[in-house]
Motif scaffolding. Structure first.
Motif, PDB file in Angstrom:
ATOM      1  N   GLN A 288       0.969  -0.989  -0.111  1.00 63.82           N
ATOM      2  CA  GLN A 288       0.264   0.146   0.238  1.00 63.82           C
ATOM      3  C   GLN A 288       0.307   1.101  -0.226  1.00 63.82           C
ATOM      4  OE1 GLN A 288      -2.091  -1.281   3.504  1.00 63.82           O
ATOM      5  NE2 GLN A 288      -3.578  -1.910   2.620  1.00 63.82           N
ATOM      6  N   ARG A 289       0.423   2.314  -0.211  1.00 65.87           N
ATOM      7  CA  ARG A 289       1.368   3.195  -0.615  1.00 65.87           C
ATOM      8  C   ARG A 289       0.037   4.572  -0.791  1.00 65.87           C
ATOM      9  NH1 ARG A 289       4.712   3.150  -5.968  1.00 65.87           N
ATOM     10  NH2 ARG A 289       5.193   1.168  -5.026  1.00 65.87           N
ATOM     11  N   LYS A 290       0.812   5.623  -0.439  1.00 62.95           N
ATOM     12  CA  LYS A 290      -0.500   7.067  -0.172  1.00 62.95           C
ATOM     13  C   LYS A 290       0.616   8.154   0.277  1.00 62.95           C
ATOM     14  CE  LYS A 290      -3.921   9.086   0.781  1.00 62.95           C
ATOM     15  NZ  LYS A 290      -4.470   9.856  -0.872  1.00 62.95           N
ATOM     16  N   GLY A 291       0.905   9.143  -0.889  1.00 71.17           N
ATOM     17  CA  GLY A 291       1.443  10.117  -0.967  1.00 71.17           C
ATOM     18  C   GLY A 291       0.574  11.526   0.090  1.00 71.17           C
ATOM     19  N   MET A 292       1.985  12.214   0.278  1.00 74.38           N
ATOM     20  CA  MET A 292       1.217  13.765   0.690  1.00 74.38           C
ATOM     21  C   MET A 292       1.921  14.929   0.062  1.00 74.38           C
ATOM     22  SD  MET A 292      -1.043  12.530   2.829  1.00 74.38           S
ATOM     23  CE  MET A 292      -0.979  13.634   4.140  1.00 74.38           C
ATOM     24  N   PRO A 293       2.282  15.505   0.520  1.00 69.27           N
ATOM     25  CA  PRO A 293       3.077  16.753  -0.144  1.00 69.27           C
ATOM     26  C   PRO A 293       4.676  16.629  -0.087  1.00 69.27           C
ATOM     27  CG  PRO A 293       0.983  18.104   0.800  1.00 69.27           C
ATOM     28  CD  PRO A 293       1.250  16.338   0.864  1.00 69.27           C
ATOM     29  N   GLY A 294       5.094  16.637   1.470  1.00 69.22           N
ATOM     30  CA  GLY A 294       6.362  16.058   2.311  1.00 69.22           C
ATOM     31  C   GLY A 294       6.907  14.543   1.685  1.00 69.22           C
ATOM     32  N   PHE A 295       6.114  14.110   1.266  1.00 68.29           N
ATOM     33  CA  PHE A 295       6.124  12.397   1.694  1.00 68.29           C
ATOM     34  C   PHE A 295       5.117  11.597   1.182  1.00 68.29           C
ATOM     35  CE2 PHE A 295       4.816  12.786   5.667  1.00 68.29           C
ATOM     36  CZ  PHE A 295       3.618  12.063   5.678  1.00 68.29           C
ATOM     37  N   LEU A 296       5.790  10.261   0.512  1.00 73.80           N
ATOM     38  CA  LEU A 296       5.147   9.293   0.196  1.00 73.80           C
ATOM     39  C   LEU A 296       5.364   7.897   1.241  1.00 73.80           C
ATOM     40  CD1 LEU A 296       3.141   7.818  -1.933  1.00 73.80           C
ATOM     41  CD2 LEU A 296       5.782   6.508  -2.862  1.00 73.80           C
ATOM     42  N   LEU A 297       4.861   7.714   1.767  1.00 74.75           N
ATOM     43  CA  LEU A 297       4.049   6.444   2.805  1.00 74.75           C
ATOM     44  C   LEU A 297       4.244   5.267   2.009  1.00 74.75           C
ATOM     45  CD1 LEU A 297       4.383   5.493   5.769  1.00 74.75           C
ATOM     46  CD2 LEU A 297       2.508   5.690   5.772  1.00 74.75           C
ATOM     47  N   GLN A 298       4.605   3.988   2.161  1.00 76.96           N
ATOM     48  CA  GLN A 298       5.033   2.359   1.811  1.00 76.96           C
ATOM     49  C   GLN A 298       4.726   2.390   2.433  1.00 76.96           C
ATOM     50  OE1 GLN A 298       8.761   2.666  -0.919  1.00 76.96           O
ATOM     51  NE2 GLN A 298       7.204   3.360  -2.388  1.00 76.96           N
ATOM     52  N   ALA A 299       3.337   1.103   2.981  1.00 77.27           N
ATOM     53  CA  ALA A 299       3.218   0.302   4.096  1.00 77.27           C
ATOM     54  C   ALA A 299       2.985  -1.495   3.766  1.00 77.27           C
ATOM     55  CB  ALA A 299       2.401   1.287   5.198  1.00 77.27           C
ATOM     56  N   ARG A 300       3.194  -2.005   4.517  1.00 77.83           N
ATOM     57  CA  ARG A 300       3.151  -3.440   4.142  1.00 77.83           C
ATOM     58  C   ARG A 300       2.718  -3.887   5.912  1.00 77.83           C
ATOM     59  NH1 ARG A 300       5.934  -8.145   3.792  1.00 77.83           N
ATOM     60  NH2 ARG A 300       7.837  -8.187   4.864  1.00 77.83           N
ATOM     61  N   LYS A 301       1.717  -4.570   5.806  1.00 74.59           N
ATOM     62  CA  LYS A 301       1.727  -5.691   7.051  1.00 74.59           C
ATOM     63  C   LYS A 301       2.613  -6.166   6.518  1.00 74.59           C
ATOM     64  CE  LYS A 301      -0.913  -7.814  10.100  1.00 74.59           C
ATOM     65  NZ  LYS A 301      -0.528  -8.021  11.174  1.00 74.59           N
ATOM     66  N   ARG A 302       3.312  -7.452   7.407  1.00 73.08           N
ATOM     67  CA  ARG A 302       4.050  -8.718   7.747  1.00 73.08           C
ATOM     68  C   ARG A 302       3.330  -9.723   7.337  1.00 73.08           C
ATOM     69  NH1 ARG A 302       7.110  -5.235  10.620  1.00 73.08           N
ATOM     70  NH2 ARG A 302       7.518  -6.937  12.485  1.00 73.08           N
ATOM     71  N   ARG A 303       3.864 -10.764   6.710  1.00 70.55           N
ATOM     72  CA  ARG A 303       2.516 -12.035   7.126  1.00 70.55           C
ATOM     73  C   ARG A 303       3.713 -13.152   8.146  1.00 70.55           C
ATOM     74  NH1 ARG A 303       4.695 -13.529   1.741  1.00 70.55           N
ATOM     75  NH2 ARG A 303       4.150 -11.891   0.410  1.00 70.55           N
ATOM     76  N   GLU A 304       2.577 -13.875   8.481  1.00 72.15           N
ATOM     77  CA  GLU A 304       2.805 -14.976   9.524  1.00 72.15           C
ATOM     78  C   GLU A 304       4.043 -15.431   8.950  1.00 72.15           C
ATOM     79  OE1 GLU A 304       1.882 -15.920  12.262  1.00 72.15           O
ATOM     80  OE2 GLU A 304       0.447 -13.667  12.062  1.00 72.15           O
ATOM     81  N   GLY A 305       5.184 -16.212   9.533  1.00 70.15           N
ATOM     82  CA  GLY A 305       6.165 -16.103   9.331  1.00 70.15           C
ATOM     83  C   GLY A 305       7.625 -16.135   8.671  1.00 70.15           C
ATOM     84  N   GLU A 306       7.890 -14.644   8.788  1.00 71.46           N
ATOM     85  CA  GLU A 306       8.355 -14.025   8.475  1.00 71.46           C
ATOM     86  C   GLU A 306       9.436 -14.174   9.725  1.00 71.46           C
ATOM     87  OE1 GLU A 306       8.466 -10.597   6.427  1.00 71.46           O
ATOM     88  OE2 GLU A 306       6.352 -10.858   5.448  1.00 71.46           O
ATOM     89  N   PRO A 307      11.328 -13.948   9.561  1.00 72.88           N
ATOM     90  CA  PRO A 307      11.682 -14.269  10.598  1.00 72.88           C
ATOM     91  C   PRO A 307      11.999 -12.813  10.803  1.00 72.88           C
ATOM     92  CG  PRO A 307      13.253 -13.659   8.011  1.00 72.88           C
ATOM     93  CD  PRO A 307      11.545 -14.321   7.935  1.00 72.88           C
ATOM     94  N   VAL A 308      10.788 -11.893  11.466  1.00 77.28           N
ATOM     95  CA  VAL A 308      11.538 -10.678  11.736  1.00 77.28           C
ATOM     96  C   VAL A 308       9.986 -11.214  13.565  1.00 77.28           C
ATOM     97  CG1 VAL A 308      10.746  -8.420  11.776  1.00 77.28           C
ATOM     98  CG2 VAL A 308      11.773  -9.558   9.672  1.00 77.28           C
ATOM     99  N   ALA A 309      10.663  -9.956  14.052  1.00 81.44           N
ATOM    100  CA  ALA A 309       9.491 -10.543  15.848  1.00 81.44           C
ATOM    101  C   ALA A 309       8.325  -9.741  14.975  1.00 81.44           C
ATOM    102  CB  ALA A 309      10.084  -9.585  16.606  1.00 81.44           C
ATOM    103  N   PRO A 310       6.853 -10.274  15.899  1.00 84.95           N
ATOM    104  CA  PRO A 310       5.737  -9.804  15.016  1.00 84.95           C
ATOM    105  C   PRO A 310       5.458  -9.063  15.873  1.00 84.95           C
ATOM    106  CG  PRO A 310       5.077 -11.501  16.552  1.00 84.95           C
ATOM    107  CD  PRO A 310       7.346 -11.554  15.795  1.00 84.95           C
ATOM    108  N   ASP A 311       5.942  -8.029  17.124  1.00 77.82           N
ATOM    109  CA  ASP A 311       5.586  -6.983  17.568  1.00 77.82           C
ATOM    110  C   ASP A 311       6.456  -6.179  17.199  1.00 77.82           C
ATOM    111  OD1 ASP A 311       7.708  -8.026  19.340  1.00 77.82           O
ATOM    112  OD2 ASP A 311       7.203  -7.719  21.092  1.00 77.82           O
ATOM    113  N   LEU A 312       7.568  -5.873  16.450  1.00 74.63           N
ATOM    114  CA  LEU A 312       8.473  -5.019  15.672  1.00 74.63           C
ATOM    115  C   LEU A 312       7.715  -4.202  14.914  1.00 74.63           C
ATOM    116  CD1 LEU A 312      11.080  -4.220  16.538  1.00 74.63           C
ATOM    117  CD2 LEU A 312      12.143  -5.974  14.669  1.00 74.63           C
ATOM    118  N   ILE A 313       8.135  -2.780  14.886  1.00 77.94           N
ATOM    119  CA  ILE A 313       7.824  -2.057  14.006  1.00 77.94           C
ATOM    120  C   ILE A 313       9.107  -1.458  13.073  1.00 77.94           C
ATOM    121  CG2 ILE A 313       7.021   0.047  13.648  1.00 77.94           C
ATOM    122  CD1 ILE A 313       5.375   0.432  16.330  1.00 77.94           C
ATOM    123  N   ARG A 314       8.633  -1.096  11.455  1.00 77.81           N
ATOM    124  CA  ARG A 314      10.237  -1.848  11.148  1.00 77.81           C
ATOM    125  C   ARG A 314      10.340  -0.392   9.605  1.00 77.81           C
ATOM    126  NH1 ARG A 314      12.631  -6.435   8.862  1.00 77.81           N
ATOM    127  NH2 ARG A 314      11.024  -6.458   7.184  1.00 77.81           N
TER     128      ARG A 314
END
Length: 142
Positions: free
Chosen positions: A29-55
């Motif tokens: 997902q992506r959404k643009g604003m005047p100063g920046f563009l935000l790209q975001a995704r929800k990580r899937r189950e099983g990815e080797p990253v702590a599930p409670d971590l915001i990256r």
């Protein structure tokens, strides 16, 4: 991964470093604003990253200007993320902030903070789309 300092230790945040993580966020997902563009995704189950971590990751292209302008824009984006993500970000999500030319010195910092909070609520309210199918390797046209 280096942690971003935050006032809320219950929501740990980390910085994206791997190109693959940036590409995964760019295909979501992506959404643009005047100063920046935000790209975001929800990580899937099983990815080797702590599930409670915001990256979070930051990027600015050469369209923004010279190295001084790009670094200034990234510093501003880091401060916005540091201020907003611990309270408005969701654990298990990856965010990439892409700087725009207005992010350098001309955009009001308070306005950028408000825009980032707004765009986070918009992104989180969007339905999560399935990942785009990848082309199989070696499928070049002849």
């Amino acid at each position: 991964m280096a942690a971003i300092r935050s006032d809320d230790p219950t929501r740990p945040t980390a910085v994206l470093r791997q190109r693959a993580d940036f590409l995964k966020a760019a295909s979501a997902q992506r959404k643009g604003m005047p100063g920046f563009l935000l790209q975001a995704r929800k990580r899937r189950e099983g990815e080797p990253v702590a599930p409670d971590l915001i990256r979070v990751g930051f990027t600015c292209s050469k369209k923004l200007g010279n190295a001084v302008a790009r670094n200034r824009a990234k510093r501003r984006l880091r401060e916005i993320a540091r201020a907003v993500l611990p309270k408005a970000g969701r654990p298990g999500w990856d965010y990439v902030l892409v700087g725009r030319p207005e992010a350098t010195a001309t955009r009001d910092f308070a306005a950028m903070l408000a825009e980032f909070e707004t765009v986070l609520t918009i992104i989180h309210d969007l339905p999560i789309s399935p990942p785009r199918p990848r082309k199989p390797k070696g499928s070049k046209r002849k």
